[in-house]
Design a protein around this motif. Structure first.
Motif, PDB file in Angstrom:
ATOM      1  N   GLY A  58       0.825  -1.201   0.000  1.00 17.87           N
ATOM      2  CA  GLY A  58       0.000   0.000   0.000  1.00 17.87           C
ATOM      3  C   GLY A  58       0.854   1.244   0.000  1.00 17.87           C
ATOM      4  N   ALA A  59       1.986   1.159  -0.693  1.00 18.69           N
ATOM      5  CA  ALA A  59       2.970   2.249  -0.666  1.00 18.69           C
ATOM      6  C   ALA A  59       2.405   3.528  -1.266  1.00 18.69           C
ATOM      7  N   PRO A 133       8.585  10.694   5.027  1.00 20.31           N
ATOM      8  CA  PRO A 133       9.268   9.399   5.066  1.00 20.31           C
ATOM      9  C   PRO A 133       8.672   8.432   4.046  1.00 20.31           C
ATOM     10  N   PHE A 134       9.468   7.458   3.646  1.00 19.14           N
ATOM     11  CA  PHE A 134       9.082   6.545   2.575  1.00 19.14           C
ATOM     12  C   PHE A 134       8.611   5.213   3.140  1.00 19.14           C
ATOM     13  N   ALA A 161       8.412  -0.002   6.512  1.00 16.62           N
ATOM     14  CA  ALA A 161       8.764   0.209   5.107  1.00 16.62           C
ATOM     15  C   ALA A 161       9.423  -1.034   4.520  1.00 16.62           C
ATOM     16  N   VAL A 162       9.202  -1.234   3.235  1.00 15.31           N
ATOM     17  CA  VAL A 162       9.831  -2.322   2.475  1.00 15.31           C
ATOM     18  C   VAL A 162      11.043  -1.763   1.755  1.00 15.31           C
ATOM     19  N   ILE A 220      12.191  -5.580   5.598  1.00 14.07           N
ATOM     20  CA  ILE A 220      11.147  -4.750   6.217  1.00 14.07           C
ATOM     21  C   ILE A 220      11.767  -4.019   7.404  1.00 14.07           C
ATOM     22  N   VAL A 221      11.600  -2.714   7.426  1.00 16.22           N
ATOM     23  CA  VAL A 221      12.113  -1.891   8.514  1.00 16.22           C
ATOM     24  C   VAL A 221      11.224  -2.097   9.726  1.00 16.22           C
TER      25      VAL A 221
END
Length: 223
Positions: A58-59, A133-134, A161-162, A220-221
């Protein structure tokens, strides 16, 4: 050579079955070839994988490090929601010009920004420019700097995040601890950082296909 031919045929089979005909992406690849860009774009099925990963996540804010002619940029940008945004960093001016033309052709110019310059310099300016942020970061640039790109990715990523990094196997050369290839050493340092970094959970997959023998890191963060 025999195995490479088989891998390419298998890619073609899956692409024919699972990827719809796409005149825009075909035109983009033709434009890249016509502009003299190196033929190092991700393969179509790899582009579709990036699209699916970004879609599953869902970025809404995507960072790409390494644009080339914008082929992977288009795959990722197509996964964005209506108000989503993608920023891509590219060192070569000629590549930026080609990529921006391709993004206009794909109807994605209003969702994407290509920033020209050394990525290690432009990464330091993204927050001040209002990016991030990403929630999805794709690293596909000069491999010697991958360790630095990872450090920046972790600074600019939101929790969850990925992060995907391409070309990490290098035809198996990644296992050569004493390689004189700075690209191999960059990947090895990148993997060492990943193994010691508590803020990200990651794995690596080997791949074969039309682009030969390589692989990617997926992480994954967590914080």
């Amino acid at each position: 050579m025999k195995e490479q031919n088989k891998w390419s045929k298998v890619d073609a089979y899956f692409n024919d079955k699972l990827l719809a005909a796409d005149p825009v992406l075909d035109a983009v690849l033709d434009a890249n070839t016509g502009a003299g860009l190196p033929a190092i774009d991700v393969a179509p099925n790899q582009g579709k994988l990036l699209y699916l990963l970004a879609k599953m996540k869902g970025a809404a804010n995507i960072l790409e490090i390494g644009t080339l002619g914008g082929y992977s940029t288009i795959w990722l940008a197509r996964a964005l929601p209506e108000a989503g945004r993608l920023v891509s960093l590219e060192f070569e001016h000629h590549h930026v010009v080609v990529a921006e033309d391709n993004l206009r052709l794909a109807g994605l110019a209003d969702k994407t920004d290509v920033i020209e310059g050394p990525a290690l310099e432009t990464l330091a300016t993204l927050e001040a420019r209002g990016y991030g942020p990403f929630d999805f970061i794709f690293i596909d640039a000069d491999k010697p700097n991958n360790p630095h790109y990872l450090k920046w990715a972790l600074k600019l990523a939101r929790p969850g995040a990925v992060i995907v990094a391409d070309n990490v196997v290098r035809d198996g050369e990644v296992i050569q601890a004493h390689s004189t290839d700075d690209r191999v050493q960059g990947i090895r340092q990148f993997i060492d950082l990943l193994s010691a970094e508590p803020r990200i959970e990651a794995t690596a997959l080997q791949t074969v296909g039309s682009k030969g023998y390589d692989g990617f890191v997926l992480g994954i963060v967590t914080a």
